[in-house]
Motif scaffolding. Structure first.
Motif: not given
Lengths: 279, 326
Positions: B221-227
């Motif tokens: 989820f942190t990755g998705i938010a970053g993207a």
């Protein structure tokens, strides 16, 4: 290759100095001081201001910065961190994180993002070693000061009453308190000493490398590396770790040096987190 | 248990749930109908992303006892994945976002192999060092144009309202995932583990599996938010994508809001974004002020704002506590 080895070893003395304050606090107060790198850079800036303002050699500014940083550390520990430590280690960890942000941005505000450097008269001198390369005098002086600081600190912890009470607290805080050691006072002195070594480290790295307000985190990672490789609270370990880290970084070159340092650190954390020289 | 008391409690629950649903529907409808100004949408978009980031850090630090200082590793990896997918391979941006999340989850999996041997401070240090190592690596990696950074390519480029709706949905899903994870049997084990890992392990909580689940979910989820953040921003640099500023923001949000509560990161994200909007008028001072506020809150309000409200007024919207009446 010989030249790189020389550079790496000389760098090791400084790295040990960068890490020793961190390892003391880790070992004695059981706190990860995430602001240690920023304190080093703060000391470098103090040194720069005093040296320019009073026309002193950066080495002589230590007379002012070392006691000053000791007092800052003592107050910080007594006013803020001792109280937080009663609630466990995490709040104190996060407060030092907050401090690092404050110091870094305050330095940025006051001194801008431009590179700064401490200039000494023997900047460009070096001793030729025949076909084996040269020993830069500046790096040699800096390395020797680093080793001397560690030596004096070790002597202080072993031979003086305060030093013995610090070690006793580090071994068993309850037993030390029962023997009449004022634990909080001892923590304050330990933090003061740690920041005093940060003051020396700041002046040393400021003489051999340019520094910016944001370079603190780089030194924090080096300090971590030294702590982790050397083992918590071990001064001999710190010295050996400084040399290992310095060599790893110099042999990796400017591009991969830092990366190799990080990898060594992560592997050490995973394989032997108590350090090579743990008690 | 007294029956009227139960119905009263259920009634209160339904009321709170209703208010929440109305609020969420309003946020969607107003966004899609174009009733928010672009600026308002940008602010709400940031709040939604920080809610996601804070919730995921909270899942690790607040509920599992794994304090990560290297969440920027996931943000940077996902941001770069988005750029590589859209500008190097010319694929649609949503593939970049999904792959960004997947790569972050894989990174979490790889990190766990080494990092899970450590506890407490060692874990915190190691996550941070991993992020710094990635920053150094990306700064000298030719494929991602080294320090020069990369940009997102999409034709037509998604408008802010679309990105806003994606970010809002992500934050709602993130909260629901964490909430249901904590309500499940695994969640009970997680709480036990945070309070005493050895005791939890001795009564049969599979510490390794539970930690891994949290870490991978958090990474994803942190990755998705970053993207999504970099889809809105348009370009990424190693110094920003893997910057310590991310962790500063996330820690601030969760500490101010209240660690170990579901509401905490939501409150914290609103306060953080509002403060940074207000403080952007005073460049240079904003981080110093945020640092001071964080220290004052840690010293004076150990449970953060949501935690203090919960303790003083016994008011929670999402309670993860277990009570006898369920």
């Amino acid at each position: 290759m010989a030249q790189q080895l020389i550079n790496g070893i000389l760098l090791g003395g400084v790295y040990a100095l960068v890490g020793v304050g961190m390892t003391m606090i880790f070992g004695i107060v059981q706190l990860t001081n995430l602001a240690h790198g920023e304190f080093i850079i703060l000391a470098a800036y103090l040194s720069s201001v005093i040296s320019v303002g009073l026309g002193l050699s950066p080495l002589l500014t230590l007379i002012i910065t070392v006691p000053l940083m000791f007092v800052i550390g003592y107050i910080l520990q007594n006013v803020l961190i001792n109280k937080l430590m009663e609630r466990g280690s995490e709040p104190a960890l996060l407060v030092t994180f907050g401090l690092s942000i404050i110091i870094q941005n305050a330095l940025l505000l006051i001194f801008s993002a431009d590179a700064n450097r401490l200039i000494v008269s023997f900047q460009a001198l070096s001793i030729p070693l025949g076909g084996m390369g040269r020993i830069p005098v500046l790096n040699l002086v800096v390395c020797l000061i680093g080793i001397a600081t560690l030596f004096v600190l070790n002597l202080f912890l072993k031979k003086t009453y305060i030093g013995r009470s610090i070690r006793a607290t580090s071994d068993d805080k309850v037993a030390a308190a029962l023997m009449g050691v004022n634990v909080k006072q001892t923590y304050g002195i330990a933090m003061g000493l740690a920041l005093a070594t940060a003051a020396i480290a700041g002046t040393m790295v400021g003489m051999i490398y340019p520094f910016y307000p944001s370079t603190g985190s780089g030194y924090l990672i080096i300090a971590f590396g030294v702590v982790v490789i050397g083992g918590m609270g071990s001064i001999t370990g710190t010295l050996v770790a400084g040399f290992i880290f310095g060599l790893a970084q110099v042999l990796g070159g400017s591009n991969y040096g830092l990366l190799i340092g990080y990898l060594v650190l992560i592997v050490m954390l995973a394989v032997r987190p108590q350090g090579l020289f743990a008690k | 248990m007294n029956k009227t008391k139960v119905t009263k409690k259920t009634g209160k629950k339904i009321l709170r749930f209703g208010v929440l649903v109305v609020l969420i529907v309003l946020l969607y409808v107003l966004g899609l109908a174009g009733l928010f100004s672009t600026n308002a949408m940008r602010i709400l978009l940031n709040i939604a992303l920080y809610v996601t980031l804070g919730t995921m850090w909270n899942l690790m630090s607040g509920f599992t006892g794994m304090t990560s200082l290297g969440q920027q590793a996931f943000i940077g990896i996902a941001g770069y994945t988005l750029c590589v997918i859209t500008s190097t391979y010319n694929l649609p941006f949503w593939i970049g976002i999904v792959l960004g999340g997947l790569f972050s989850a894989i990174l979490a999996l790889l990190m766990s192999m080494v990092l899970f041997r450590m506890r407490g401070m060692y874990f915190a240090i190691a996550t941070w060092v991993t992020a710094e190592a990635l920053k150094t690596f990306f700064t000298s990696w030719k494929f991602v144009k080294m320090g020069a950074g990369m940009s997102v390519k999409a034709r037509p480029y998604p408008g802010v309202s679309l990105i806003y709706v994606i970010a809002l949905s992500l934050s709602i899903i993130a909260i629901l995932v964490v909430y249901s994870l904590l309500k499940s049997k695994t969640g009970l084990g997680l709480n036990a583990m945070r309070d005493d890992a050895d005791a939890a392990s001795s009564v049969g909580v599979n510490i390794f599996r539970s930690r891994l689940l949290c870490f991978v979910v958090s990474g994803f989820f942190t990755g998705i938010a970053g993207a999504i953040f970099y889809l809105n921003r348009g370009s990424i640099f190693p110094s920003g994508g893997f910057g310590t500023e991310w962790t500063v923001a996330i820690v601030f949000i969760v500490i101010i809001g209240g660690i170990g509560t579901i509401e905490g990161p939501i409150l914290g994200a609103i306060i953080y974004v509002a403060l940074s909007e207000y403080l952007s008028k005073y460049p240079g001072y904003s981080m110093i002020i945020l640092g001071f506020i964080a220290i004052v809150v840690i010293v004076a309000l150990p449970y953060g704002i949501a935690g203090t409200i919960e303790r003083k007024l016994n008011l929670t919207v999402f309670s993860t506590r277990r009570t006898l009446e369920g």
